[in-house]
Design a protein around this motif. Structure first.
Motif, PDB file in Angstrom:
ATOM      1  N   LEU A 386      -1.495   8.593   8.610  1.00 19.85           N
ATOM      2  CA  LEU A 386      -0.465   7.853   7.867  1.00 19.85           C
ATOM      3  C   LEU A 386       0.490   7.279   8.901  1.00 19.85           C
ATOM      4  N   LEU A 387       0.535   5.959   9.007  1.00 18.49           N
ATOM      5  CA  LEU A 387       1.364   5.322  10.036  1.00 18.49           C
ATOM      6  C   LEU A 387       2.506   4.551   9.383  1.00 18.49           C
ATOM      7  N   VAL A 388       3.679   4.637   9.990  1.00 20.27           N
ATOM      8  CA  VAL A 388       4.828   3.863   9.497  1.00 20.27           C
ATOM      9  C   VAL A 388       5.472   3.153  10.686  1.00 20.27           C
ATOM     10  N   PRO A 389       6.133   2.005  10.429  1.00 22.20           N
ATOM     11  CA  PRO A 389       6.766   1.281  11.538  1.00 22.20           C
ATOM     12  C   PRO A 389       7.913   2.090  12.143  1.00 22.20           C
ATOM     13  N   LYS A 390       8.104   1.952  13.478  1.00 18.90           N
ATOM     14  CA  LYS A 390       9.194   2.697  14.144  1.00 18.90           C
ATOM     15  C   LYS A 390      10.547   2.059  13.865  1.00 18.90           C
ATOM     16  N   ASP A 391      10.549   0.739  13.564  1.00 20.65           N
ATOM     17  CA  ASP A 391      11.854   0.109  13.262  1.00 20.65           C
ATOM     18  C   ASP A 391      11.681  -0.889  12.124  1.00 20.65           C
ATOM     19  N   LEU A 392      12.779  -1.458  11.666  1.00 21.31           N
ATOM     20  CA  LEU A 392      12.741  -2.316  10.475  1.00 21.31           C
ATOM     21  C   LEU A 392      12.266  -3.737  10.770  1.00 21.31           C
ATOM     22  N   GLY A 393      12.122  -4.056  12.061  1.00 18.17           N
ATOM     23  CA  GLY A 393      11.628  -5.385  12.415  1.00 18.17           C
ATOM     24  C   GLY A 393      12.692  -6.462  12.479  1.00 18.17           C
ATOM     25  N   THR A 394      13.969  -6.059  12.275  1.00 20.30           N
ATOM     26  CA  THR A 394      15.032  -7.083  12.218  1.00 20.30           C
ATOM     27  C   THR A 394      15.179  -7.814  13.547  1.00 20.30           C
ATOM     28  N   GLU A 395      15.047  -7.061  14.653  1.00 18.85           N
ATOM     29  CA  GLU A 395      15.217  -7.734  15.956  1.00 18.85           C
ATOM     30  C   GLU A 395      13.972  -8.492  16.370  1.00 18.85           C
ATOM     31  N   SER A 396      12.817  -7.817  16.317  1.00 19.50           N
ATOM     32  CA  SER A 396      11.572  -8.440  16.799  1.00 19.50           C
ATOM     33  C   SER A 396      11.024  -9.452  15.794  1.00 19.50           C
ATOM     34  N   GLN A 397      11.465  -9.358  14.525  1.00 17.01           N
ATOM     35  CA  GLN A 397      10.896 -10.168  13.434  1.00 17.01           C
ATOM     36  C   GLN A 397       9.403  -9.887  13.227  1.00 17.01           C
ATOM     37  N   ILE A 398       8.989  -8.670  13.642  1.00 13.83           N
ATOM     38  CA  ILE A 398       7.622  -8.206  13.346  1.00 13.83           C
ATOM     39  C   ILE A 398       7.749  -7.191  12.216  1.00 13.83           C
ATOM     40  N   PHE A 399       7.144  -7.501  11.070  1.00 15.49           N
ATOM     41  CA  PHE A 399       7.287  -6.633   9.896  1.00 15.49           C
ATOM     42  C   PHE A 399       5.960  -5.945   9.615  1.00 15.49           C
ATOM     43  N   ILE A 400       5.972  -4.619   9.705  1.00 17.71           N
ATOM     44  CA  ILE A 400       4.720  -3.847   9.679  1.00 17.71           C
ATOM     45  C   ILE A 400       4.613  -3.064   8.370  1.00 17.71           C
ATOM     46  N   SER A 401       3.441  -3.136   7.754  1.00 12.83           N
ATOM     47  CA  SER A 401       3.259  -2.396   6.500  1.00 12.83           C
ATOM     48  C   SER A 401       2.955  -0.926   6.806  1.00 12.83           C
ATOM     49  N   ARG A 402       3.102  -0.085   5.777  1.00 15.85           N
ATOM     50  CA  ARG A 402       2.764   1.329   5.928  1.00 15.85           C
ATOM     51  C   ARG A 402       1.305   1.533   5.549  1.00 15.85           C
ATOM     52  N   THR A 403       0.687   2.580   6.098  1.00 11.88           N
ATOM     53  CA  THR A 403      -0.679   2.916   5.691  1.00 11.88           C
ATOM     54  C   THR A 403      -0.668   3.355   4.224  1.00 11.88           C
ATOM     55  N   TYR A 404      -1.781   3.154   3.527  1.00 12.72           N
ATOM     56  CA  TYR A 404      -1.866   3.543   2.104  1.00 12.72           C
ATOM     57  C   TYR A 404      -1.874   5.065   1.969  1.00 12.72           C
ATOM     58  N   ASP A 405      -1.071   5.583   1.017  1.00  7.26           N
ATOM     59  CA  ASP A 405      -0.946   7.041   0.875  1.00  7.26           C
ATOM     60  C   ASP A 405      -2.032   7.613  -0.048  1.00  7.26           C
ATOM     61  N   ALA A 406      -1.906   8.922  -0.363  1.00  6.50           N
ATOM     62  CA  ALA A 406      -2.958   9.597  -1.120  1.00  6.50           C
ATOM     63  C   ALA A 406      -2.889   9.332  -2.625  1.00  6.50           C
ATOM     64  N   THR A 407      -1.818   8.694  -3.111  1.00  5.76           N
ATOM     65  CA  THR A 407      -1.695   8.532  -4.564  1.00  5.76           C
ATOM     66  C   THR A 407      -2.792   7.620  -5.111  1.00  5.76           C
ATOM     67  N   THR A 408      -3.060   7.738  -6.403  1.00 11.21           N
ATOM     68  CA  THR A 408      -4.137   6.924  -6.985  1.00 11.21           C
ATOM     69  C   THR A 408      -3.578   5.764  -7.803  1.00 11.21           C
ATOM     70  N   HIS A 409      -2.375   5.300  -7.456  1.00 13.85           N
ATOM     71  CA  HIS A 409      -1.837   4.122  -8.140  1.00 13.85           C
ATOM     72  C   HIS A 409      -1.084   3.302  -7.099  1.00 13.85           C
ATOM     73  N   PHE A 410      -0.709   2.070  -7.459  1.00 14.20           N
ATOM     74  CA  PHE A 410      -0.152   1.138  -6.467  1.00 14.20           C
ATOM     75  C   PHE A 410       1.367   1.094  -6.410  1.00 14.20           C
ATOM     76  N   GLU A 411       2.050   2.000  -7.128  1.00  9.50           N
ATOM     77  CA  GLU A 411       3.509   1.870  -7.173  1.00  9.50           C
ATOM     78  C   GLU A 411       4.136   2.002  -5.779  1.00  9.50           C
ATOM     79  N   THR A 412       3.628   2.942  -4.958  1.00 11.50           N
ATOM     80  CA  THR A 412       4.226   3.121  -3.612  1.00 11.50           C
ATOM     81  C   THR A 412       3.945   1.907  -2.730  1.00 11.50           C
ATOM     82  N   THR A 413       2.747   1.301  -2.889  1.00 12.35           N
ATOM     83  CA  THR A 413       2.408   0.093  -2.118  1.00 12.35           C
ATOM     84  C   THR A 413       3.370  -1.043  -2.488  1.00 12.35           C
ATOM     85  N   CYS A 414       3.673  -1.163  -3.785  1.00 12.53           N
ATOM     86  CA  CYS A 414       4.587  -2.232  -4.221  1.00 12.53           C
ATOM     87  C   CYS A 414       6.001  -2.004  -3.685  1.00 12.53           C
TER      88      CYS A 414
END
Length: 445
Positions: A386-414
């Motif tokens: 499970l990977l998450v971005p180290k920063d919010l991307g405000t400075e670099s303007q690189i916006f990274i998504s999180r890896t998909y978690d174990a849940t069986t619905h898309f609410e966390t992805t949204c």
């Protein structure tokens, strides 16, 4: 390719494709690339079946009993859509629904004391359910009526509860609900993965239970939908949307370098050419140095020749095993689909068990789920970080998504999609605003 874009997107996972679609609708010039020759990244659907065997390094070809290889579309990351949830709203507003057909999942089940029971979510089901005794049923019914009438903007519906302060634990106490009922309410209706929510303000939990009931009310059997031909259809739908609005898609493009200047992204180099951009969206696999590992998920894809026992021979269902029932911190999920969704050969079922890893022996942790599925014809086991971005991307303007978690619905992805949107655009994602923009281009219906 040697052009200037507003946004470059790397990876065609669902999160990236939805953001790319939203940005295109918002009038941004988008270039979308993927190093793979197929759509979907981590969340792809694999077809034919031979490719799944190769991917999991299983020797030999699939046996003849598996039917035709190309009748299979196996999701690597299975998830259902909540009928009234955020992803369905995104699909409806962007009109991506015109490319997809959905089927309602036949039932949602919960595990208690080694057996599975249908999750009661209407008053009638609650009264008929064997999960609770007679008096417990009455109390649970009162609780459901309270939740249905609850409106966070109308204090008259609070009945002495402060939605922003009262902990959910206190609300359960007020209605005198027992531990088993609390288990399935928190995990099978509100869809929490752990019990941390009990000590948090109750407003979110009550709204989650409302979402479940409202989703259920739309179709009746369960609150979950699933696309025919598998989830791989979703990213492709958003890719088409992006193309209608002038977005450019390129698959099979090796990404050689993300080009920075004074700590800010200015472009991406691929096959010797440079595409310039102001902002970059990507999945963690493209920027390994900018993400950190926060855990692991184990997923086991199981091919069966029979429906799961005690589910009334459902063609599709979800089973939630609350952590309390198996002495764990996180729930175990089972998501089952079948030939009825055009994802398997005739008479075959695909059940996928997943959970957050807690010990050194993840395969042992997932055993309670696999025991419900026996006999299993073939298993494919994967353990992903499970990977998450180290920063919010405000400075670099690189916006990274999180890896998909174990849940069986898309609410966390949204939630992740809305979060990235806000960091990029500086304002909340507004469905209504998007609808208006679309009408400007297409005109009113």
């Amino acid at each position: 390719m040697n052009e200037e874009y507003d946004v470059i997107v790397l990876g065609t996972g669902l999160t990236e494709c939805i953001l790319s679609g939203i940005m295109s609708v918002n009038g941004k010039k988008v270039l979308h690339m993927d190093r793979n020759p197929y759509y979907g990244g981590e969340s792809a659907s694999i077809t034919p079946l031979e490719d799944l065997y190769k991917r999991f390094k299983i020797p030999g070809a699939p046996p003849a009993s598996m039917g035709r290889g190309r009748d299979w579309n196996v999701d690597l990351i299975p998830k259902f859509l909540m009928a009234n949830g955020q992803l369905v709203k995104m699909l409806l507003f962007t009109e991506v629904t015109r490319y997809l057909d959905f089927k309602v999942t036949e039932g949602s089940f919960v595990y208690k004391g080694g057996k599975i029971y249908k999750v009661p979510s209407t008053e009638a089901e609650a009264l008929a359910s064997s999960l609770m005794g007679l008096f417990e049923k009455r109390r649970f019914r009162k609780f459901l009526v309270y939740v249905a009438n609850f409106d966070e903007n109308d204090p008259r519906t609070f009945e002495g509860i402060d939605p922003k302060k009262t902990a959910m634990r206190e609300v359960y106490k007020k209605f005198d609900l027992g531990q088993d009922v609390i288990d399935f309410t928190g995990h099978a209706l509100a869809l929490y993965r752990t019990d941390d929510y009990l000590d948090q303000p109750c407003c979110e939990t009550i709204n989650r239970i409302k979402l479940y009931s409202e989703s259920l009310a739309r179709y009746g059997k369960s609150p979950y939908l699933y696309p025919l031909y598998g989830l791989g259809e979703l990213p492709q739908g958003f890719a088409r949307l992006s193309a209608i609005y002038g977005g450019t898609y390129m698959l099979n493009k090796p990404i050689e370098e993300i080009i920075m200047q004074n700590g800010k992204v200015i472009g991406v180099k691929s096959e010797g050419e440079i595409a310039r951009c102001k902002q970059l969206i990507c999945d963690p696999s493209y920027v390994k140095d900018r993400v950190e590992k926060v855990g692991q998920v184990i997923r086991v894809i199981c091919i069966l020749s029979h429906p799961i026992k005690n589910t009334n021979d459902a063609n599709s269902c979800q089973i939630i095993i609350p952590q309390n029932q198996v002495n764990r911190k996180s729930d175990i999920y089972v998501c089952m689909i079948s030939f009825a969704h055009n994802v398997a050969a005739q008479g075959k079922f695909i059940a996928i068990a997943s959970t957050t890893v807690e010990t050194k022996e993840p395969e042992k942790e997932i055993r309670p789920a696999l025991e419900l599925l026996e006999p299993i014809e073939q298993k494919f086991v994967s353990i992903s970080d499970l990977l998450v971005p180290k920063d919010l991307g405000t400075e670099s303007q690189i916006f990274i998504s999180r890896t998909y978690d174990a849940t069986t619905h898309f609410e966390t992805t949204c939630d992740d999609i809305k979060d990235i949107y806000k960091r990029m655009m500086g304002s909340e994602f507004d469905f209504e605003e998007m609808k208006r923009k679309k009408n400007d281009i297409y005109g009113e219906d």
